[in-house]
Design a protein around this motif. Structure first.
Motif, short mmCIF file in Angstrom:
data_model
loop_
_atom_site.label_atom_id
_atom_site.label_comp_id
_atom_site.label_asym_id
_atom_site.label_seq_id
_atom_site.Cartn_x
_atom_site.Cartn_y
_atom_site.Cartn_z
N TYR A 50 0.82 -1.21 0.00
CA TYR A 50 0.00 0.00 0.00
C TYR A 50 0.86 1.27 0.00
O TYR A 50 0.33 2.37 0.12
N GLY A 51 2.17 1.07 -0.11
CA GLY A 51 3.07 2.21 -0.16
C GLY A 51 3.44 2.78 1.19
O GLY A 51 4.07 3.85 1.27
N LEU A 52 3.09 2.07 2.26
CA LEU A 52 3.41 2.54 3.61
C LEU A 52 4.69 1.87 4.10
O LEU A 52 4.96 0.71 3.77
N PRO A 53 5.49 2.57 4.93
CA PRO A 53 6.72 1.97 5.43
C PRO A 53 6.45 0.70 6.23
O PRO A 53 5.50 0.63 7.01
N ILE A 54 7.30 -0.31 6.01
CA ILE A 54 7.21 -1.53 6.81
C ILE A 54 7.46 -1.18 8.27
O ILE A 54 8.42 -0.49 8.61
N HIS A 55 6.57 -1.66 9.14
CA HIS A 55 6.63 -1.30 10.55
C HIS A 55 7.62 -2.17 11.34
O HIS A 55 8.35 -1.68 12.19
N SER A 56 7.65 -3.46 11.06
CA SER A 56 8.39 -4.39 11.90
C SER A 56 9.89 -4.25 11.74
O SER A 56 10.41 -4.05 10.65
N GLY A 150 4.09 2.71 18.83
CA GLY A 150 5.43 2.19 19.07
C GLY A 150 6.51 3.20 18.82
O GLY A 150 6.27 4.28 18.28
N ARG A 151 7.75 2.82 19.19
CA ARG A 151 8.87 3.73 18.98
C ARG A 151 10.06 3.01 18.36
O ARG A 151 11.20 3.45 18.47
N CYS A 152 9.80 1.87 17.70
CA CYS A 152 10.90 1.11 17.09
C CYS A 152 10.60 0.80 15.63
O CYS A 152 10.80 -0.33 15.17
N SER A 153 10.09 1.79 14.89
CA SER A 153 9.76 1.55 13.49
C SER A 153 10.32 2.58 12.54
O SER A 153 10.39 2.34 11.34
N VAL A 154 10.73 3.75 13.05
CA VAL A 154 11.30 4.80 12.19
C VAL A 154 12.80 4.88 12.49
O VAL A 154 13.21 5.45 13.50
#
Length: 415
Positions: A50-56, A150-154
């Protein structure tokens, strides 16, 4: 109240469970197809379909750096496995079991991307949503919002001199998945936090050479395989090499930045009153309540914590505030923040903004303060005792296991 929760990771599920138990109407918005947040492994990196950054940020072979006994939801202990330091699939199974046990799944809207959150009159909220499958845009109103993304995805990747001219491969640990690409390579791992130490050890099994760079003493040296080269931080890259702070030069083919993550809330409009200053999310009372708009709460910002326990008491603290159990003005909230930051300054924490959410061995006092302020049940002291034991006595030795005896005592299994 009608409460929106952003994110169906471990923190979002804790929020949903407690909101429902207190009789609130609650919806969770999750942009992926699954619960679990960063604990949901995927081979994919970059962006999704969907063009969104992978979170994991999960990778193959990951084991927790805390015993599972410190990663439990309130009243929901692990039934298996017997060992304490567990794998990513075992953590994910526990999260999924928790969601089923408390019938949370019907309240989660999957493949729903939160595009905009903005305040309304009377302390209410407008949330703009995008259905990723139909591309339909939706706007809904809520009485309160819990931010649990969360705070571990960017990933945070420092701009080091010469890195743009380096001819080898460069990634952040967020995009590391397995050691395969590093077979026979000379690898530089930057950052000696838990992920840096872990990845260096895994890659060492296939690489020709692994250099682990760090800024200060590595407290868990026993976990680093013999043969991994320990060096100070890099100061400049050349086409095929790196110059380190001690003046030495190392030839390398690949670089893995294990340099942490940035707090990011692109969906919050400016009038939400939240800004991020070098990962200090300003201004939050007790690291939870948005001072400017206190019907917005943030779950899971503190670092170096035992997370699932922390999520639960933060949510209960926020809900108690909504009930009116915390009689405090916005001015008093700001005064409290000044006091807390002054305490950090007295400890010589520099730069202060980077450590604004650091708790570590102080998290027991922090959680007791939440409970006393909001007049809610404290967490069992056994968690605080076990955390201190792990970090000061066994120093994260993952060959050991533990068993919780009661609310005050634990036993160690193994030597």
């Amino acid at each position: 109240m009608k409460i929106a929760v952003i994110g169906a990771g471990a923190g979002g599920l804790a929020a949903l469970r407690h909101c429902l138990e207190e009789g609130h109407s609650c919806e969770v918005f999750e942009k992926t197809e699954n619960i679990g947040g960063t604990w949901q492994y995927t081979d994919k990196t970059g962006v999704d379909q969907y063009g969104l950054p992978i979170h994991s940020s999960m990778y193959e072979g990951l084991r927790t750096n805390l015993p599972k006994e410190l990663m439990t939801y309130d009243g929901f202990p692990y039934t298996s496995p017997d060992h304490s330091y567990i794998s990513q699939p075992e953590v994910l199974k526990y999260i999924e079991d928790f969601a089923r046990a408390f019938n949370l799944m019907p309240h989660i809207k999957f493949l729903t991307h939160v595009e905009k959150v903005s305040p309304l009159p009377n302390n209410r909220w407008s949330i703009g949503l995008l259905d990723l499958q139909t591309r339909e845009t939706i706007e809904r109103e809520y009485d309160a919002v819990l931010v649990c993304n969360g705070r571990c995805s960017v990933p945070y990747t420092p701009k080091l001199p010469g890195i743009d001219t380096f001819k080898g491969t460069v990634i952040h640990s967020h995009d590391y998945r397995n050691p395969g690409p590093y077979k026979g390579k000379k690898v530089l791992v930057i950052g000696a936090g838990p992920s840096g130490v872990d990845i260096a050890g895994i890659v060492f099994n296939v690489a020709d050479k692994v250099i682990l760079c760090h800024r200060s003493d590595i407290s868990a040296k026993s976990k680093i395989p013999e043969g991994v080269i320990i060096k100070p931080e890099p100061i400049e890259f050349k086409e095929n090499s790196v110059i380190l702070k001690d003046g030495s030069v190392e030839t390398v083919n690949s670089v893995i930045f294990c340099t942490g993550y940035s707090c990011s809330y692109p969906f919050l409009t400016v009038d939400c009153g939240i800004e991020v200053d070098h990962n200090w999310v300003k201004y939050l009372y007790k690291q939870v309540i948005n001072v400017k708009h206190p019907t917005m709460g943030f779950i899971g910002l503190p670092i170096r914590i035992f997370p699932f326990v922390m999520f639960g008491i933060q949510v209960r603290f926020f809900l108690s505030y909504l009930k009116g159990n915390v009689a405090i003005t916005k001015e008093q909230m700001l005064d409290d923040i000044v006091v807390q930051m002054s305490k950090k300054a007295e400890k010589g924490v520099i730069p202060l903004q980077l450590q604004a959410h650091l708790l570590g061995l102080d998290q027991g006092d922090y959680m007791d303060d939440l409970a006393e302020t909001a007049k809610i049940r404290k967490i069992p002291q056994v968690y605080i005792k076990l955390y201190k034991h792990v970090h000061t006595v066994t120093k994260g030795n993952r060959d050991l296991s533990y068993r919780i005896v009661d609310d005050d005592e634990f036993v160690q299994i193994g030597k």
